[in-house]
Design a protein around this motif. Structure first.
Motif, PDB file in Angstrom:
ATOM      1  N   CYS A   1     -33.108   1.018  -9.854  1.00  0.00           N
ATOM      2  CA  CYS A   1     -32.522   1.966  -8.907  1.00  0.00           C
ATOM      3  C   CYS A   1     -31.721   3.028  -9.648  1.00  0.00           C
ATOM      4  N   ASP A   2     -31.052   2.629 -10.718  1.00  0.00           N
ATOM      5  CA  ASP A   2     -30.199   3.540 -11.473  1.00  0.00           C
ATOM      6  C   ASP A   2     -29.758   2.841 -12.748  1.00  0.00           C
TER       7      ASP A   2
ATOM      8  N   GLU B   1     -28.144   3.910  -4.191  1.00  0.00           N
ATOM      9  CA  GLU B   1     -27.747   5.036  -3.362  1.00  0.00           C
ATOM     10  C   GLU B   1     -28.660   5.182  -2.155  1.00  0.00           C
TER      11      GLU B   1
ATOM     12  N   SER C   1     -29.908   7.793   0.231  1.00  0.00           N
ATOM     13  CA  SER C   1     -29.978   9.242   0.192  1.00  0.00           C
ATOM     14  C   SER C   1     -31.321   9.704   0.725  1.00  0.00           C
TER      15      SER C   1
ATOM     16  N   ARG D   1     -32.948  11.918  -0.450  1.00  0.00           N
ATOM     17  CA  ARG D   1     -33.728  12.309  -1.619  1.00  0.00           C
ATOM     18  C   ARG D   1     -34.436  11.122  -2.265  1.00  0.00           C
ATOM     19  N   ARG D   2     -34.098   9.908  -1.835  1.00  0.00           N
ATOM     20  CA  ARG D   2     -34.659   8.732  -2.483  1.00  0.00           C
ATOM     21  C   ARG D   2     -35.318   7.818  -1.454  1.00  0.00           C
ATOM     22  N   SER D   3     -36.455   7.271  -1.822  1.00  0.00           N
ATOM     23  CA  SER D   3     -37.132   6.314  -0.959  1.00  0.00           C
ATOM     24  C   SER D   3     -37.097   4.908  -1.536  1.00  0.00           C
TER      25      SER D   3
ATOM     26  N   HIS E   1     -25.841  15.616  -5.177  1.00  0.00           N
ATOM     27  CA  HIS E   1     -27.217  16.106  -5.179  1.00  0.00           C
ATOM     28  C   HIS E   1     -27.540  16.953  -6.413  1.00  0.00           C
TER      29      HIS E   1
ATOM     30  N   ALA F   1     -32.542  10.238 -12.658  1.00  0.00           N
ATOM     31  CA  ALA F   1     -32.676   9.799 -11.272  1.00  0.00           C
ATOM     32  C   ALA F   1     -34.151   9.554 -10.953  1.00  0.00           C
ATOM     33  N   LEU F   2     -34.395   8.464 -10.239  1.00  0.00           N
ATOM     34  CA  LEU F   2     -35.766   8.177  -9.859  1.00  0.00           C
ATOM     35  C   LEU F   2     -36.210   9.108  -8.761  1.00  0.00           C
TER      36      LEU F   2
ATOM     37  N   GLY G   1     -37.583  10.537  -5.310  1.00  0.00           N
ATOM     38  CA  GLY G   1     -37.531  10.003  -3.958  1.00  0.00           C
ATOM     39  C   GLY G   1     -38.900   9.910  -3.353  1.00  0.00           C
TER      40      GLY G   1
END
Length: 424
Positions: A113-114, A136, A138, A140-142, A308, A421-422, A424
């Protein structure tokens, strides 16, 4: 802030920490001061045996030189969870500049995840370093958005590096839970912000002895603050920074009055950590016996939307609360200038205007981690109550060379390079 601090000082007593422990007859550089309420746990060698880390709690554990340790998080599908690990090598051990601590949060399928890594860097000397990672929630992330079991992995950054420490390290672990906002938040970082470095704060410096750990970090407001730091020592301070405020800090080493021909590169390092002990930015300052100064790179005003941004310098300034200034003086300074203390001055400026907090749909855990309640210190340079406390302690026989660690219940906030960051 003044009244709670004064009450704590009179009712609970004073703890002697930091370099000021020498007043009690201790000549060695003091060790890290762990949170008094930290629960001792063992990191597991397998996820199957991982102990749960509860939000808002602080834990104490250990890290072997050549193996990962696992801890467990039980999360719903609404909260963003932050986990940090502060690694504390034993004093006097050898370390590699590339070594340090790495923290990863993974889901039940082993997907990252991080991740974050903190290293000792150019000084190459053992001192506390902290890394953070998050699950997180967000738009922006799935990935990592489902409720369920997650794992925190802690390991050495470079256990095989030349000069890496073979010793067992102590760990301080902390976790924070952040709720969603009631209304959908923006999916982009704020636009342009003032990235110019302002002139350092001027005026006479006031004495503030640094603490020996995050839990005992000495509060600072806007102003000029003076302490002494010994070679090999690490000092901790915290600055309350409200939503919308912008923190600027300049560090100075005072002249030694000795031969200025001997130069120590990276003599002083100063790290800025956010309220969950995530590194924001750092600096390295060389020393040749004469006065030297350097400012931390400017960071943006504190804003929820900063998360972001793609760069950690902006994304880490995502919430209000206690921001930590951690200063470390390289032991190499002692080789040229002796093991006596070197004057350290921190010039702290708070720009911008306070804004309302985000419209959170629930409470944070711990509940006060992203709030500022400092009796005016964040805008007025310490507050009259804070000054009164120091005068009372001095009158009681505790001089400026002693440490002040009081009111920790009010001031404690749970808390390097951010992994990519991965998508999304």
């Amino acid at each position: 802030m003044g009244r709670p601090l004064l009450a704590a000082a009179l009712g609970l007593g004073i703890a002697v920490t930091g370099q000021h422990a020498r007043a009690a007859g201790q000549d060695a550089v003091p060790t890290y001061a762990f949170a008094e309420d930290a629960r001792r746990i063992e990191g597991a060698a397998s996820t199957a045996d991982a102990v749960e880390l509860e939000s808002g709690r602080t834990y104490r554990s250990s890290l072997p030189p050549d193996a990962k340790v696992f801890f467990r998080l039980e999360l719903d599908d609404t909260e963003t969870a932050y986990a940090s690990a502060t690694a504390v090598p034993p004093p006097g051990t050898g370390v590699s500049v590339a070594d340090g601590v790495k923290v990863t949060v993974e889901d039940a399928d082993g997907r990252s995840c991080d991740a974050d890594t903190a290293t000792f860097g150019a000084p190459g000397s053992p001192h506390p370093v902290a890394a953070w990672a998050m699950r997180e929630i967000s738009p922006r992330r799935s990935v990592c958005a489902e409720a369920g079991t997650y794992y925190v992995t802690v390991e050495r950054a470079a256990p095989d590096a030349r000069g890496a420490s073979p010793d067992l390290w102590e760990l301080e672990l902390s976790t924070v839970s952040e709720p969603r906002t009631r209304t959908p938040d923006a999916t982009a970082a704020p636009g342009a912000w003032d990235s110019a470095t302002p002139a350092p704060v001027q005026g006479s410096a006031r004495r503030r002895p640094g603490g020996a750990g995050f839990a005992q970090a000495t509060p600072l407001g806007e102003g000029v603050w003076r302490d002494d730091i010994r070679p090999g020592q690490t000092l901790f301070y915290q600055v309350p920074v409200d939503w919308g405020r912008q923190l600027h800090t300049t560090a100075e080493l005072g002249s030694s009055g000795t031969d200025v021909s001997r130069y120590v590169a990276s003599a002083l390092t100063l790290d800025l950590y956010n309220p969950v002990r995530g590194q924001v930015v750092d600096l390295s300052l060389g020393y040749n016996g004469g006065q030297k100064s350097k400012a931390l790179k400017p960071v943006p005003p504190v804003a929820y939307e900063n998360r972001h941004a793609s760069g950690q310098q902006v994304s880490a300034v995502r919430f209000a609360g206690a921001y930590y200034l951690v200063a470390h003086l390289s032991p190499e300074v002692a080789e040229h200038y002796g093991d006596g203390p070197v004057p350290l001055t921190l010039r702290v400026r708070l720009g911008g205007a306070a804004r309302n907090a985000p419209d959170y749909a629930g409470g944070t855990v711990p509940e006060d981690v992203f709030t500022v309640d400092d009796g005016g210190a964040s805008s007025g340079g310490g507050g009259a109550g804070d000054e009164t406390l120091y005068r009372v302690l001095a009158a009681g026989g505790i001089g400026t060379g002693s440490a002040l660690v009081v009111g920790l219940g009010v001031w404690t906030a749970v808390a390097r390079r951010r992994g990519a960051a991965l998508p999304g």
